[in-house]
Design an enzyme around this catalytic site. Structure first.
Site, PDB file in Angstrom:
ATOM      1  N   GLY A  12       0.769  -1.234   0.000  1.00  0.00           N
ATOM      2  CA  GLY A  12       0.000   0.000   0.000  1.00  0.00           C
ATOM      3  C   GLY A  12       0.801   1.285   0.000  1.00  0.00           C
ATOM      4  O   GLY A  12       0.313   2.312   0.469  1.00  0.00           O
ATOM      5  N   THR A  13       2.008   1.300  -0.538  1.00  0.00           N
ATOM      6  CA  THR A  13       2.765   2.550  -0.562  1.00  0.00           C
ATOM      7  C   THR A  13       2.131   3.554  -1.513  1.00  0.00           C
ATOM      8  O   THR A  13       2.155   4.753  -1.257  1.00  0.00           O
ATOM      9  CB  THR A  13       4.233   2.319  -0.968  1.00  0.00           C
ATOM     10  OG1 THR A  13       4.281   1.839  -2.314  1.00  0.00           O
ATOM     11  CG2 THR A  13       4.936   1.350  -0.029  1.00  0.00           C
ATOM     12  N   ASN A  14       1.524   3.085  -2.596  1.00  0.00           N
ATOM     13  CA  ASN A  14       0.818   3.998  -3.487  1.00  0.00           C
ATOM     14  C   ASN A  14      -0.433   4.545  -2.804  1.00  0.00           C
ATOM     15  O   ASN A  14      -0.754   5.728  -2.936  1.00  0.00           O
ATOM     16  CB  ASN A  14       0.462   3.302  -4.795  1.00  0.00           C
ATOM     17  CG  ASN A  14       1.622   3.268  -5.753  1.00  0.00           C
ATOM     18  OD1 ASN A  14       1.978   4.281  -6.332  1.00  0.00           O
ATOM     19  ND2 ASN A  14       2.246   2.108  -5.884  1.00  0.00           N
ATOM     20  N   ILE A  93      -7.427  -9.669 -11.674  1.00  0.00           N
ATOM     21  CA  ILE A  93      -7.974  -9.129 -12.919  1.00  0.00           C
ATOM     22  C   ILE A  93      -9.346  -8.512 -12.608  1.00  0.00           C
ATOM     23  O   ILE A  93     -10.193  -9.160 -12.001  1.00  0.00           O
ATOM     24  CB  ILE A  93      -8.141 -10.257 -13.968  1.00  0.00           C
ATOM     25  CG1 ILE A  93      -6.806 -10.948 -14.239  1.00  0.00           C
ATOM     26  CG2 ILE A  93      -8.767  -9.717 -15.247  1.00  0.00           C
ATOM     27  CD1 ILE A  93      -5.803 -10.125 -15.033  1.00  0.00           C
ATOM     28  N   ASN A 108      -5.152   2.652 -13.337  1.00  0.00           N
ATOM     29  CA  ASN A 108      -4.178   1.704 -12.760  1.00  0.00           C
ATOM     30  C   ASN A 108      -2.778   2.295 -12.839  1.00  0.00           C
ATOM     31  O   ASN A 108      -2.477   3.054 -13.773  1.00  0.00           O
ATOM     32  CB  ASN A 108      -4.213   0.393 -13.559  1.00  0.00           C
ATOM     33  CG  ASN A 108      -3.209  -0.632 -13.050  1.00  0.00           C
ATOM     34  OD1 ASN A 108      -3.096  -0.868 -11.851  1.00  0.00           O
ATOM     35  ND2 ASN A 108      -2.452  -1.224 -13.976  1.00  0.00           N
ATOM     36  N   HIS A 110       1.105   1.144 -13.307  1.00  0.00           N
ATOM     37  CA  HIS A 110       1.939   0.007 -13.728  1.00  0.00           C
ATOM     38  C   HIS A 110       3.402   0.436 -13.665  1.00  0.00           C
ATOM     39  O   HIS A 110       3.748   1.519 -14.167  1.00  0.00           O
ATOM     40  CB  HIS A 110       1.586  -0.447 -15.144  1.00  0.00           C
ATOM     41  CG  HIS A 110       2.384  -1.629 -15.575  1.00  0.00           C
ATOM     42  ND1 HIS A 110       2.133  -2.901 -15.121  1.00  0.00           N
ATOM     43  CD2 HIS A 110       3.446  -1.728 -16.412  1.00  0.00           C
ATOM     44  CE1 HIS A 110       3.019  -3.741 -15.639  1.00  0.00           C
ATOM     45  NE2 HIS A 110       3.838  -3.048 -16.430  1.00  0.00           N
TER      46      HIS A 110
HETATM   47  C1  GRF Z   1       3.621  -1.091  -7.397  1.00  0.00           C
HETATM   48  O1  GRF Z   1       4.914  -1.177  -7.922  1.00  0.00           O
HETATM   49  C2  GRF Z   1       2.632  -0.949  -8.511  1.00  0.00           C
HETATM   50  O2  GRF Z   1       3.115  -0.263  -9.651  1.00  0.00           O
HETATM   51  C3  GRF Z   1       2.388  -2.356  -8.878  1.00  0.00           C
HETATM   52  O3  GRF Z   1       2.368  -3.060  -7.659  1.00  0.00           O
HETATM   53  C4  GRF Z   1       3.206  -2.369  -6.718  1.00  0.00           C
HETATM   54  C5  GRF Z   1       2.341  -2.130  -5.497  1.00  0.00           C
HETATM   55  O4  GRF Z   1       2.973  -1.479  -4.515  1.00  0.00           O
HETATM   56  N1  GRF Z   1       1.166  -2.536  -9.633  1.00  0.00           N
HETATM   57  P1  GRF Z   1       2.190  -0.890  -3.240  1.00  0.00           P
HETATM   58  O5  GRF Z   1       1.265  -1.977  -2.719  1.00  0.00           O
HETATM   59  O6  GRF Z   1       1.436   0.321  -3.670  1.00  0.00           O
HETATM   60  O7  GRF Z   1       3.286  -0.569  -2.279  1.00  0.00           O
END
Ligand code: GRF
Length: 197
Positions: A12-14, A93, A108, A110
């Protein structure tokens, strides 16, 4: 308020980057209505709890069939009536019924410069392993709309990141997150929130 639901599967860093930029007001007039995880063990759920964001897990193996899982995920989403659904490290998916109902409302992140190193089998560390194996000098991340294909939807934002000598997949993954993902994903949400006017 622009209502965003974030789908997660892991650390969950994003998600954290989005939370921080919503709370700071950088992303205006926006509320994270909920976090939905594909796994009960995802640390992302703890991040949501720490910020009092409603969170739940909708787990494939809890359902006898894919159809039942698809319906459960759709109904969970409908419960929050999102204006935008953000896939932030979501490893399942997305069901066709969700893509149909929320057409052009799902984005999304990526961890590569699409169309390089994307599509089936390209997720998480596998992407960075392939980038290093190919000897690329530059990589990056992409935010795109989600359609019925894998990583095939219209691109919204991209940011390049240098590959440095001695990089391991883990080191490169971390740099791509810090220098690209945690910047372009909140920025994409900000622009969509502002374009709603
Ligand atoms: C990220 O690198 C994202 O691009 C990919 O999965 C990873 C998830 O990281 N789809 P986080 O869970 O947000 O830390």
């Amino acid at each position: 308020m622009y209502k965003v639901v974030v789908l997660v599967s892991g650390g969950g860093t994003n998600l954290q980057a989005i939370i921080d930029k919503v709370e700071s007001g950088y992303i205006p007039n926006t509320r994270i209505a909920a976090v939905i995880s594909s796994s009960r063990k995802a640390f992302a759920l703890e991040r949501a709890a720490k910020h009092n964001i409603p969170a739940e897990a909708v787990v494939r193996k809890d359902y006898a069939s894919k159809e039942e899982f698809d319906e459960a995920l759709l109904s969970a989403l409908d419960g929050y009536a999102p204006d935008l659904i953000v896939l932030a490290g979501y490893l399942v998916i997305v069901p066709a019924i969700v893509i149909k109902k929320y057409a052009n409302k799902i984005i999304n992140i990526h961890p590569s410069l699409i169309p390089s190193f994307c599509g089936d089998g390209f997720y998480g560390l596998k992407v960075h392993e392939a980038v290093l194996a190919r000897g690329c000098k530059v990589t990056g991340a992409t935010v795109h709309f989600v359609d019925e294909g894998t990583d095939t939807g219209p691109i919204i934002k991209q940011k390049a990141v240098e590959v440095l000598p001695g990089d391991t997949p883990e080191v490169l993954q971390r740099r791509v997150m810090e220098e690209a993902e945690w910047i372009i994903l909140p920025d994409a949400i900000k622009e969509l929130a502002e374009s709603r006017g």
